[in-house]
Design a protein around this motif. Structure first.
Motif, PDB file in Angstrom:
ATOM      1  N   LEU A  89      56.983  30.336  56.944  1.00  0.00           N
ATOM      2  CA  LEU A  89      57.590  29.010  57.026  1.00  0.00           C
ATOM      3  C   LEU A  89      58.917  28.998  57.778  1.00  0.00           C
ATOM      4  CD1 LEU A  89      56.852  27.624  53.434  1.00  0.00           C
ATOM      5  CD2 LEU A  89      55.568  27.239  55.552  1.00  0.00           C
ATOM      6  N   GLY A  90      59.395  30.170  58.204  1.00  0.00           N
ATOM      7  CA  GLY A  90      60.666  30.229  58.916  1.00  0.00           C
ATOM      8  C   GLY A  90      61.860  30.063  57.991  1.00  0.00           C
ATOM      9  N   LEU A  91      61.715  30.513  56.754  1.00  0.00           N
ATOM     10  CA  LEU A  91      62.772  30.427  55.746  1.00  0.00           C
ATOM     11  C   LEU A  91      63.209  31.843  55.378  1.00  0.00           C
ATOM     12  CD1 LEU A  91      61.011  27.739  53.520  1.00  0.00           C
ATOM     13  CD2 LEU A  91      62.811  27.347  55.218  1.00  0.00           C
ATOM     14  N   ARG A  92      63.966  31.973  54.302  1.00  0.00           N
ATOM     15  CA  ARG A  92      64.305  33.304  53.829  1.00  0.00           C
ATOM     16  C   ARG A  92      64.097  33.373  52.325  1.00  0.00           C
ATOM     17  NH1 ARG A  92      68.703  34.303  51.186  1.00  0.00           N
ATOM     18  NH2 ARG A  92      70.287  32.715  50.912  1.00  0.00           N
ATOM     19  N   ALA A  93      63.715  34.544  51.879  1.00  0.00           N
ATOM     20  CA  ALA A  93      63.597  34.786  50.444  1.00  0.00           C
ATOM     21  C   ALA A  93      65.000  35.078  49.917  1.00  0.00           C
ATOM     22  CB  ALA A  93      62.658  35.951  50.173  1.00  0.00           C
ATOM     23  N   GLY A  94      65.316  34.544  48.761  1.00  0.00           N
ATOM     24  CA  GLY A  94      66.644  34.730  48.181  1.00  0.00           C
ATOM     25  C   GLY A  94      66.761  36.029  47.396  1.00  0.00           C
ATOM     26  N   ALA A  95      67.931  36.213  46.836  1.00  0.00           N
ATOM     27  CA  ALA A  95      68.199  37.393  46.011  1.00  0.00           C
ATOM     28  C   ALA A  95      67.440  37.278  44.696  1.00  0.00           C
ATOM     29  CB  ALA A  95      69.696  37.515  45.749  1.00  0.00           C
ATOM     30  N   GLU A  96      66.977  38.398  44.201  1.00  0.00           N
ATOM     31  CA  GLU A  96      66.263  38.408  42.922  1.00  0.00           C
ATOM     32  C   GLU A  96      67.190  37.883  41.831  1.00  0.00           C
ATOM     33  OE1 GLU A  96      63.693  41.552  40.256  1.00  0.00           O
ATOM     34  OE2 GLU A  96      63.930  41.864  42.403  1.00  0.00           O
ATOM     35  N   TRP A  97      66.628  37.004  41.010  1.00  0.00           N
ATOM     36  CA  TRP A  97      67.371  36.404  39.911  1.00  0.00           C
ATOM     37  C   TRP A  97      66.500  36.557  38.664  1.00  0.00           C
ATOM     38  CZ3 TRP A  97      66.249  31.845  37.034  1.00  0.00           C
ATOM     39  CH2 TRP A  97      67.298  31.424  36.215  1.00  0.00           C
ATOM     40  N   GLY A  98      66.874  37.496  37.809  1.00  0.00           N
ATOM     41  CA  GLY A  98      66.019  37.809  36.666  1.00  0.00           C
ATOM     42  C   GLY A  98      64.681  38.298  37.175  1.00  0.00           C
ATOM     43  N   PRO A  99      63.580  37.737  36.694  1.00  0.00           N
ATOM     44  CA  PRO A  99      62.258  38.169  37.157  1.00  0.00           C
ATOM     45  C   PRO A  99      61.774  37.439  38.418  1.00  0.00           C
ATOM     46  CG  PRO A  99      61.992  36.611  35.373  1.00  0.00           C
ATOM     47  CD  PRO A  99      63.489  36.833  35.541  1.00  0.00           C
ATOM     48  N   PHE A 100      62.641  36.617  39.015  1.00  0.00           N
ATOM     49  CA  PHE A 100      62.219  35.747  40.109  1.00  0.00           C
ATOM     50  C   PHE A 100      62.813  36.139  41.459  1.00  0.00           C
ATOM     51  CE2 PHE A 100      62.712  33.075  36.257  1.00  0.00           C
ATOM     52  CZ  PHE A 100      61.361  32.901  35.986  1.00  0.00           C
ATOM     53  N   VAL A 101      62.024  35.894  42.514  1.00  0.00           N
ATOM     54  CA  VAL A 101      62.518  35.936  43.888  1.00  0.00           C
ATOM     55  C   VAL A 101      62.278  34.538  44.433  1.00  0.00           C
ATOM     56  CG1 VAL A 101      62.293  36.932  46.186  1.00  0.00           C
ATOM     57  CG2 VAL A 101      62.022  38.393  44.173  1.00  0.00           C
ATOM     58  N   PRO A 102      63.355  33.778  44.697  1.00  0.00           N
ATOM     59  CA  PRO A 102      63.208  32.387  45.109  1.00  0.00           C
ATOM     60  C   PRO A 102      63.036  32.203  46.611  1.00  0.00           C
ATOM     61  CG  PRO A 102      65.515  32.888  44.790  1.00  0.00           C
ATOM     62  CD  PRO A 102      64.749  34.147  44.436  1.00  0.00           C
ATOM     63  N   VAL A 103      62.298  31.157  46.956  1.00  0.00           N
ATOM     64  CA  VAL A 103      62.223  30.667  48.330  1.00  0.00           C
ATOM     65  C   VAL A 103      62.528  29.179  48.234  1.00  0.00           C
ATOM     66  CG1 VAL A 103      60.761  30.233  50.335  1.00  0.00           C
ATOM     67  CG2 VAL A 103      60.526  32.380  49.065  1.00  0.00           C
ATOM     68  N   GLU A 104      63.657  28.766  48.826  1.00  0.00           N
ATOM     69  CA  GLU A 104      64.028  27.358  48.797  1.00  0.00           C
ATOM     70  C   GLU A 104      63.418  26.646  49.993  1.00  0.00           C
ATOM     71  OE1 GLU A 104      67.823  24.317  48.624  1.00  0.00           O
ATOM     72  OE2 GLU A 104      68.151  26.439  48.215  1.00  0.00           O
ATOM     73  N   LEU A 105      62.700  25.575  49.723  1.00  0.00           N
ATOM     74  CA  LEU A 105      62.052  24.784  50.761  1.00  0.00           C
ATOM     75  C   LEU A 105      63.040  23.760  51.327  1.00  0.00           C
ATOM     76  CD1 LEU A 105      58.662  24.225  48.903  1.00  0.00           C
ATOM     77  CD2 LEU A 105      59.279  26.043  50.501  1.00  0.00           C
ATOM     78  N   SER A 106      62.697  23.167  52.439  1.00  0.00           N
ATOM     79  CA  SER A 106      63.611  22.248  53.115  1.00  0.00           C
ATOM     80  C   SER A 106      63.932  21.002  52.292  1.00  0.00           C
ATOM     81  CB  SER A 106      63.044  21.838  54.471  1.00  0.00           C
ATOM     82  OG  SER A 106      61.824  21.153  54.307  1.00  0.00           O
ATOM     83  N   ASN A 107      63.090  20.660  51.329  1.00  0.00           N
ATOM     84  CA  ASN A 107      63.341  19.482  50.499  1.00  0.00           C
ATOM     85  C   ASN A 107      64.132  19.810  49.237  1.00  0.00           C
ATOM     86  OD1 ASN A 107      61.404  20.803  49.023  1.00  0.00           O
ATOM     87  ND2 ASN A 107      60.005  19.070  48.865  1.00  0.00           N
ATOM     88  N   GLY A 108      64.612  21.065  49.121  1.00  0.00           N
ATOM     89  CA  GLY A 108      65.413  21.467  47.970  1.00  0.00           C
ATOM     90  C   GLY A 108      64.618  22.040  46.812  1.00  0.00           C
ATOM     91  N   VAL A 109      63.305  21.941  46.860  1.00  0.00           N
ATOM     92  CA  VAL A 109      62.464  22.527  45.815  1.00  0.00           C
ATOM     93  C   VAL A 109      62.413  24.044  46.024  1.00  0.00           C
ATOM     94  CG1 VAL A 109      60.108  22.662  44.879  1.00  0.00           C
ATOM     95  CG2 VAL A 109      61.087  20.449  45.504  1.00  0.00           C
ATOM     96  N   THR A 110      62.500  24.780  44.941  1.00  0.00           N
ATOM     97  CA  THR A 110      62.456  26.235  45.015  1.00  0.00           C
ATOM     98  C   THR A 110      61.153  26.749  44.420  1.00  0.00           C
ATOM     99  OG1 THR A 110      64.852  26.360  44.802  1.00  0.00           O
ATOM    100  CG2 THR A 110      63.633  28.369  44.360  1.00  0.00           C
ATOM    101  N   LEU A 111      60.511  27.668  45.137  1.00  0.00           N
ATOM    102  CA  LEU A 111      59.370  28.398  44.599  1.00  0.00           C
ATOM    103  C   LEU A 111      59.920  29.711  44.083  1.00  0.00           C
ATOM    104  CD1 LEU A 111      56.726  27.828  47.419  1.00  0.00           C
ATOM    105  CD2 LEU A 111      57.099  26.496  45.349  1.00  0.00           C
ATOM    106  N   ASP A 112      59.794  29.945  42.786  1.00  0.00           N
ATOM    107  CA  ASP A 112      60.289  31.167  42.158  1.00  0.00           C
ATOM    108  C   ASP A 112      59.109  32.110  41.949  1.00  0.00           C
ATOM    109  OD1 ASP A 112      62.952  30.305  41.985  1.00  0.00           O
ATOM    110  OD2 ASP A 112      62.548  29.248  40.112  1.00  0.00           O
TER     111      ASP A 112
END
Length: 125
Positions: free
Chosen positions: A22-45
């Motif tokens: 999607l041309g985004l970046r995966a975020g830093a691990e937070w607890g058991p999750f690795v987030p990907v924030e979408l352009s609309n502000g929704v995060t997939l954890d």
């Protein structure tokens, strides 16, 4: 919607795969999750399921601007990601032109069915 959890075999691998497509970046691990924030502000954890546990396979569809589709599709082709014009994988190597836009289906490393579309589906009612 603020966020949703995406079960995966390897949370980092799945998050980085989708982020790259999607041309985004995966975020830093937070607890058991690795987030990907979408352009609309929704995060997939992305969360790893324990080894040997069943993985519920899901479908995730992303509505993107027409001009973003070209970059997404180019990244899929550059990485050798298999893609299909339909959810049943009967049209490999093709995209669709439903609802006056373009769309493509592909699988993530955990087997989730991903879809990228440029036009929302018409009224189903």
């Amino acid at each position: 919607m603020n966020h949703t959890i995406v079960p995966s075999r390897d949370n980092r691998e799945s998050a980085e795969f989708l982020a790259a497509v999607l041309g985004l970046r995966a975020g830093a691990e937070w607890g058991p999750f690795v987030p990907v924030e979408l352009s609309n502000g929704v995060t997939l954890d992305f969360a790893s399921v324990p080894p040997g546990s069943p993985l519920p396979v899901q479908h995730y569809a992303f509505l993107v601007p027409e001009e973003a589709f070209d970059g997404i599709f180019a990244r899929m082709r550059a990485t050798g990601t298999d893609f299909y014009a339909d959810p049943y994988k009967k049209q490999p190597g093709e995209i669709n032109h439903l609802h006056g836009g373009r769309g493509v289906y592909f699988l993530d490393p955990s087997g989730h069915a991903m879809e990228v579309i440029t036009q929302p589906y018409g009224d189903a009612g």
